[in-house]
Design a protein around this motif. Structure first.
Motif, PDB file in Angstrom:
ATOM      1  N   TRP A  34      -3.052   1.268  -3.850  1.00 16.77           N
ATOM      2  CA  TRP A  34      -3.724   0.960  -2.681  1.00 16.77           C
ATOM      3  C   TRP A  34      -3.293   1.862  -1.857  1.00 16.77           C
ATOM      4  O   TRP A  34      -2.303   1.926  -1.640  1.00 16.77           O
ATOM      5  CB  TRP A  34      -3.157  -0.669  -2.423  1.00 16.77           C
ATOM      6  N   ARG A  35      -4.536   1.932  -0.826  1.00 16.10           N
ATOM      7  CA  ARG A  35      -4.017   2.935   0.392  1.00 16.10           C
ATOM      8  C   ARG A  35      -4.104   2.689   1.822  1.00 16.10           C
ATOM      9  O   ARG A  35      -5.280   1.411   1.761  1.00 16.10           O
ATOM     10  CB  ARG A  35      -4.867   4.242   0.306  1.00 16.10           C
ATOM     11  N   ALA A  36      -3.763   2.664   2.610  1.00 10.98           N
ATOM     12  CA  ALA A  36      -4.620   2.601   3.969  1.00 10.98           C
ATOM     13  C   ALA A  36      -6.075   3.262   3.942  1.00 10.98           C
ATOM     14  O   ALA A  36      -6.436   4.169   3.599  1.00 10.98           O
ATOM     15  CB  ALA A  36      -3.885   2.919   5.473  1.00 10.98           C
ATOM     16  N   LEU A  96       1.216  -0.719  -0.308  1.00 11.66           N
ATOM     17  CA  LEU A  96      -0.035  -0.637  -0.216  1.00 11.66           C
ATOM     18  C   LEU A  96       0.729   0.440   0.172  1.00 11.66           C
ATOM     19  O   LEU A  96       1.412   1.074   0.400  1.00 11.66           O
ATOM     20  CB  LEU A  96      -1.130  -0.178   1.099  1.00 11.66           C
ATOM     21  N   ARG A 127      -6.362  -3.056   3.616  1.00 13.85           N
ATOM     22  CA  ARG A 127      -6.101  -1.773   1.994  1.00 13.85           C
ATOM     23  C   ARG A 127      -7.011  -1.449   1.644  1.00 13.85           C
ATOM     24  O   ARG A 127      -8.055  -1.913   1.334  1.00 13.85           O
ATOM     25  CB  ARG A 127      -4.327  -1.764   1.588  1.00 13.85           C
ATOM     26  N   TYR A 159       1.232   5.343   1.431  1.00 13.94           N
ATOM     27  CA  TYR A 159       0.946   5.734   2.725  1.00 13.94           C
ATOM     28  C   TYR A 159       1.075   7.201   2.873  1.00 13.94           C
ATOM     29  O   TYR A 159       2.057   7.249   2.392  1.00 13.94           O
ATOM     30  CB  TYR A 159       0.473   4.716   4.183  1.00 13.94           C
TER      31      TYR A 159
END
Length: 214
Positions: A133-135, A36, A126, A38
């Motif tokens: 992809w992100r938190a 991910l 995620r 971030y």
């Protein structure tokens, strides 16, 4: 004129990072690497209607410790050059390709800072943000509260005002804020989160509406 020039430079750097994000996701997904993005680059897409105006020096990328070497291999095969700083090699390295820099992390802090490892949980929850992809929001806030205290960003020159704006926007989601503090308690870094919140409260004024919510 100066603002227009700064806007053009920010937009150009943003577009470069967006292209790099798409490339990173493609290579890492194809290699089967769960990862991910971030901190700044991910937060600006979530929090700002014009994300190009939120500067970010580099792309922070998180993988599991067991995937570190494979991720480095994938990125170097994609044309990135590895740069290792002995002081940080316990949890991160940098890779550069042209004007794009990626900080590859396999822990959010130096190993042992958190009571329990947090990487598996962060990666498991995620969110698909399209080109990266992100938190999720709670975990993004958790990192925003805790990381600066350990990384000396809370009140140091690196503590730019845009980080304050990020925090205030992340804190608007009360559910995410509650879950972020639960993560801080569980991982043994609640004091760090409290320090950041108290500093933010003092910075924006105890009588402000935002401070009262803290």
């Amino acid at each position: 004129r100066l603002l227009a020039s700064a806007h053009r430079e920010a937009a150009a750097h943003y577009l470069l990072q967006k292209a790099t994000l798409r490339d990173l996701r493609s290579h890492l997904d194809d290699a089967g690497l769960v990862h991910l993005v971030y901190k700044g680059v991910a937060n600006r897409e979530r929090l700002y209607s014009q994300p190009a105006l939120r500067p970010a020096a580099d792309i922070d990328l998180l993988v599991a410790p067991s995937d570190r070497d494979k991720a480095i291999g994938v990125l170097t095969d994609a044309g990135f050059m590895l740069h290792v700083k002995p002081a940080n090699v316990s949890h991160e390295v940098s890779l550069q390709r042209g004007a794009a820099t990626v900080d590859l992390h396999w822990d959010i802090l130096r190993p042992g800072r958190t009571r329990v490892p947090m990487i598996d949980q962060l990666l498991a929850s995620r969110i698909d943000a399209g080109d990266h992809w992100r938190a999720d929001d709670a975990e993004a806030l958790y990192i925003a509260l805790v990381h600066p205290v350990f990384a000396k960003y809370a009140t140091a020159p690196q503590s730019t005002l845009i980080r304050v704006v990020d925090l205030l926007r992340l804190l608007k989601d009360e559910s995410a804020a509650d879950r972020a503090m639960q993560l801080a308690e569980r991982s043994g870094v609640a004091t760090a989160a409290w320090i950041m919140l108290r500093w933010l409260q003092r910075l924006i004024g105890d009588d402000s509406d935002a401070a009262r919510k803290l």
